[in-house]
Design an enzyme around this catalytic site. Sequence first.
Site, mmCIF file in Angstrom:
data_model
loop_
_atom_site.group_PDB
_atom_site.id
_atom_site.type_symbol
_atom_site.label_atom_id
_atom_site.label_comp_id
_atom_site.label_asym_id
_atom_site.label_seq_id
_atom_site.Cartn_x
_atom_site.Cartn_y
_atom_site.Cartn_z
ATOM 1 N N LYS A 196 0.770 -1.078 -0.531
ATOM 2 C CA LYS A 196 -0.190 -0.085 -0.057
ATOM 3 C C LYS A 196 0.423 1.648 -0.273
ATOM 4 O O LYS A 196 1.787 1.798 0.768
ATOM 5 C CB LYS A 196 -1.028 0.065 1.172
ATOM 6 N N SER A 249 5.143 7.870 10.358
ATOM 7 C CA SER A 249 5.485 8.672 11.018
ATOM 8 C C SER A 249 5.100 7.835 12.448
ATOM 9 O O SER A 249 4.722 7.074 12.292
ATOM 10 C CB SER A 249 4.561 10.119 10.619
ATOM 11 N N CYS A 304 13.604 10.501 6.940
ATOM 12 C CA CYS A 304 14.295 10.325 8.276
ATOM 13 C C CYS A 304 15.648 10.514 8.698
ATOM 14 O O CYS A 304 15.135 10.342 9.894
ATOM 15 C CB CYS A 304 13.025 9.069 7.988
HETATM 16 P P1 NAD Z 1 2.231 8.869 7.517
HETATM 17 O O1 NAD Z 1 2.847 7.740 9.040
HETATM 18 O O2 NAD Z 1 1.650 10.144 7.875
HETATM 19 O O3 NAD Z 1 2.163 7.654 6.361
HETATM 20 C C1 NAD Z 1 2.667 6.504 6.127
HETATM 21 C C2 NAD Z 1 1.297 5.828 5.368
HETATM 22 O O4 NAD Z 1 0.990 5.419 6.706
HETATM 23 C C3 NAD Z 1 0.653 5.973 4.988
HETATM 24 O O5 NAD Z 1 0.276 4.273 4.024
HETATM 25 C C4 NAD Z 1 -0.077 6.190 5.217
HETATM 26 O O6 NAD Z 1 -1.688 6.105 4.488
HETATM 27 C C5 NAD Z 1 -0.671 5.984 6.416
HETATM 28 N N1 NAD Z 1 -1.321 6.214 7.564
HETATM 29 C C6 NAD Z 1 -0.869 7.528 7.188
HETATM 30 N N2 NAD Z 1 -1.683 8.341 8.703
HETATM 31 C C7 NAD Z 1 -2.323 7.433 9.423
HETATM 32 C C8 NAD Z 1 -3.131 6.603 10.179
HETATM 33 N N3 NAD Z 1 -3.290 6.945 11.401
HETATM 34 N N4 NAD Z 1 -3.287 5.217 10.584
HETATM 35 C C9 NAD Z 1 -3.185 4.552 9.920
HETATM 36 N N5 NAD Z 1 -2.656 4.550 8.758
HETATM 37 C C10 NAD Z 1 -1.916 6.035 8.573
HETATM 38 O O7 NAD Z 1 4.109 9.555 7.387
HETATM 39 P P2 NAD Z 1 4.523 9.982 6.156
HETATM 40 O O8 NAD Z 1 4.193 11.397 6.421
HETATM 41 O O9 NAD Z 1 3.914 9.306 4.668
HETATM 42 O O10 NAD Z 1 6.141 9.622 5.697
HETATM 43 C C11 NAD Z 1 6.410 10.809 6.526
HETATM 44 C C12 NAD Z 1 7.221 10.104 7.720
HETATM 45 O O11 NAD Z 1 7.537 8.764 7.323
HETATM 46 C C13 NAD Z 1 8.022 10.857 8.739
HETATM 47 O O12 NAD Z 1 7.884 10.989 10.285
HETATM 48 C C14 NAD Z 1 9.384 10.375 8.685
HETATM 49 O O13 NAD Z 1 10.525 10.056 10.170
HETATM 50 C C15 NAD Z 1 8.724 9.161 8.873
HETATM 51 N N6 NAD Z 1 10.024 8.239 7.729
HETATM 52 C C16 NAD Z 1 10.773 7.477 8.431
HETATM 53 C C17 NAD Z 1 11.682 6.296 7.506
HETATM 54 C C18 NAD Z 1 12.740 5.345 9.492
HETATM 55 O O14 NAD Z 1 13.422 4.780 8.538
HETATM 56 N N7 NAD Z 1 12.640 5.668 9.978
HETATM 57 C C19 NAD Z 1 11.613 6.439 6.428
HETATM 58 C C20 NAD Z 1 10.793 7.082 5.754
HETATM 59 C C21 NAD Z 1 9.626 7.723 6.772
#
Ligand code: NAD
Length: 521
Positions: A196, A249, A304
Site C-alpha cells: 500500500k 510517522s 527520516c
Molecule cells: P504517514 O505516517 O503520514 O504515512 C505513512 C503511511 O501510513 C501511509 O501509507 C498512510 O496512508 C498511512 N497512515 C497515515 N496516517 C495513518 C493513520 N493515522 N493510521 C493508519 N495509517 C496511516 O507518514 P508520511 O507523512 O507519509 O511520511 C513521513 C514520515 O515517515 C516522517 O515521520 C518520517 O520520519 C517517517 N519516515 C521514517 C523512515 C524511517 O526509516 N525511520 C523512513 C521514511 C519516512
Amino acid sequence: MAQLINIAARCEKIGLTRSYSSSVPIVKMFIDGQFVDSKSTEYTEVHDPATNKLICCTPKSTLTEMEDAVTSAKKAFSTWRHSSVLTRQTLMLRYQGLIREHSKDLAANLVQENGKTMADAEGDVLRGLQIIDMCAGIPNFLLGESMNNIATDMDTISYKVPLGVTGSICPFNFPAMVPLWTFPISIACGNATIVKPSERVPGASMILADLFSKAGAPPGLLNVIHGQREAVNFICDHPDIKAVSFVGSDQAGKYIYERSSARGKRVQCNNGAKNHCIVMPDANKNKSISQIVGAAFGAAGQRCMALSVAVFVGNSKHWITDIVEAAKRLNVNAGHVPSADFGPVISPQSKSRILELVESGVNDGAGLPLDGRAIKVPGYENGNFVGPTVITRVQPHMRCYKEEIFGPVLLCMEAGSLDEAIQLINNNPYGNGTAIFTTNGATARRFTELIEAGQIGINVPIPVPLPMFSFTGNKKSFFGDNNFYGKSGINFHTQTKTITQLWRAGDATDISTATTMPTMQ
Ligand code: NAD
C-alpha cells in the site's frame, strides 16, 4: 493543459486511466498481475507540490478489491513457496536490469508527485535498486544451518522458509526506495506481498509493479492496493497477512504496531526521527559546514535521516554564521529545474505545520537568523515552498525541538563538552540517526560507545547503511525485533524450520519404546 497531456502519456505507460473526469486520471490498482480500475467512489487528490495542480487521484480500494488482492497473493504463494532459490534469483536479476533501464522514468515520477529534485529522485531509485542487488544474492542469505551427527546417526538441519502473504505500508518521502525495502525481499524469500503506497505518491509503486511483471513475476506475487486508514486496517487485521512492514510517522507506526501485534503478527515499524549531529571545535570547518547544510536542507528536510539538530560544542558555535550564509546560497525551486538544490514540501498542510513550528520556536525565545517562511519561487507561486530556516538558542523544552518538523529547518543547540552533547542527544526519545564532526579519533570513539541512536556517522552526516547491513534505527524511531533489509530483513520475512533426522542401520528390527525425554546421545 500541456502539463496534463504529458502526464497522460506517462500515466498510460504505468497503468493509470483518465476515466475519473474529463482530464484527471485515476490511479489503477495492481491485482493478480493486472492493472485494474477501482470501483471506489472515494479518492485522494494527488497534487504537484511545486504548483498544486491536480495530477491524478488515488482511489480508496474497496474491501472486495483488497480481498481479491489477498486471494491472488495466497494463490501465488502456494506455488512460489516451492520455487527454486535460483528461480527467485533470476527474477531479481531481470528486475534489477529493468529498474536500471527505467530509472529516469521512475525519478521523473518522483519529481512530479513528491517534489524532490531530479538528482535526489535518482538517489531514491538507486537506494531502492541496491535492495534488488541484495536480493540477487538471495541464495547466500537463505543458507540455513546444519549439524552432522548431532547424536549417533542423527543430523539436524535448519531452513529459512517463507511466511505466506506479507503487507507493506509506505510513506510519501521515498516513493521508490521504501516499497523496494520490503516487497523484493519478501518475494525473494518465497512470500507473496500486498503493497500500500502512500496515497500521496502512488505512481512509483505502479511503475515498480509494471516492471516486476515485465521481469516475469508470476501474477499475484506483488499486488498494489490503495487507500488510507481502511486499507491500513485491512492489512493489520487480515488473518492471511502474516507480517506487516511500515515506514512513516510515529502516530501511524504506533497504531499499526499495536493493531497488528494484537493479532499475533510480526511487525517492523520505522517511525519518525529527530537526528542530531555534534560539531566539535576540532572538526574540519568547511567540510562540516557543507555536510550539515546538505543533510539539513536536502530533500527539503523530508528525509527520516535528515539532520535536524546541530549541537555545537565550545567554540564551534561561531560557525553558525557560516552555516546561515551557506544555506542562503541554496537554490529552492521546482524539482525539475536542474539548478534546484531542493524543492517544495509535500503539501500545503505540511507547509503550514512547518511554519507553525518555526513560529513556536520564536515565541519560545529562540533566535531566527535565517527565516525561509516567506520565500517566493518565481513561476511557482502556488507551490509549497519553504526556504532554508535556521533556529538558534534552542532548548529541549521547546515544541520545535520536541516534535519532528520534517521540513528545511535546522535547529542549533550548544553544549559545553562532548559528554554534555551526548547526554542531550541520549535524552531525546528518538534514535534513528546521529553524526559527529571531529578530527579526533578518541572523541569519535567515545561518541560511538556512549551514543544511543541506532545509526551513527563519523564525519558522515546521513549514515544510512547499505543492504549488506540493515537499517538500524532504535528507541522511538523503530518498533519491532527485526530491522529493514540486510540479514534482519531476511529474518523478518522468513521463519525457521528445524529438522532432526535419524537414519540408523537396523531400525527396522529395533522395536524398543522410550517414554523419557530424548537426550539424543
Ligand atoms: P504517514 O505516517 O503520514 O504515512 C505513512 C503511511 O501510513 C501511509 O501509507 C498512510 O496512508 C498511512 N497512515 C497515515 N496516517 C495513518 C493513520 N493515522 N493510521 C493508519 N495509517 C496511516 O507518514 P508520511 O507523512 O507519509 O511520511 C513521513 C514520515 O515517515 C516522517 O515521520 C518520517 O520520519 C517517517 N519516515 C521514517 C523512515 C524511517 O526509516 N525511520 C523512513 C521514511 C519516512
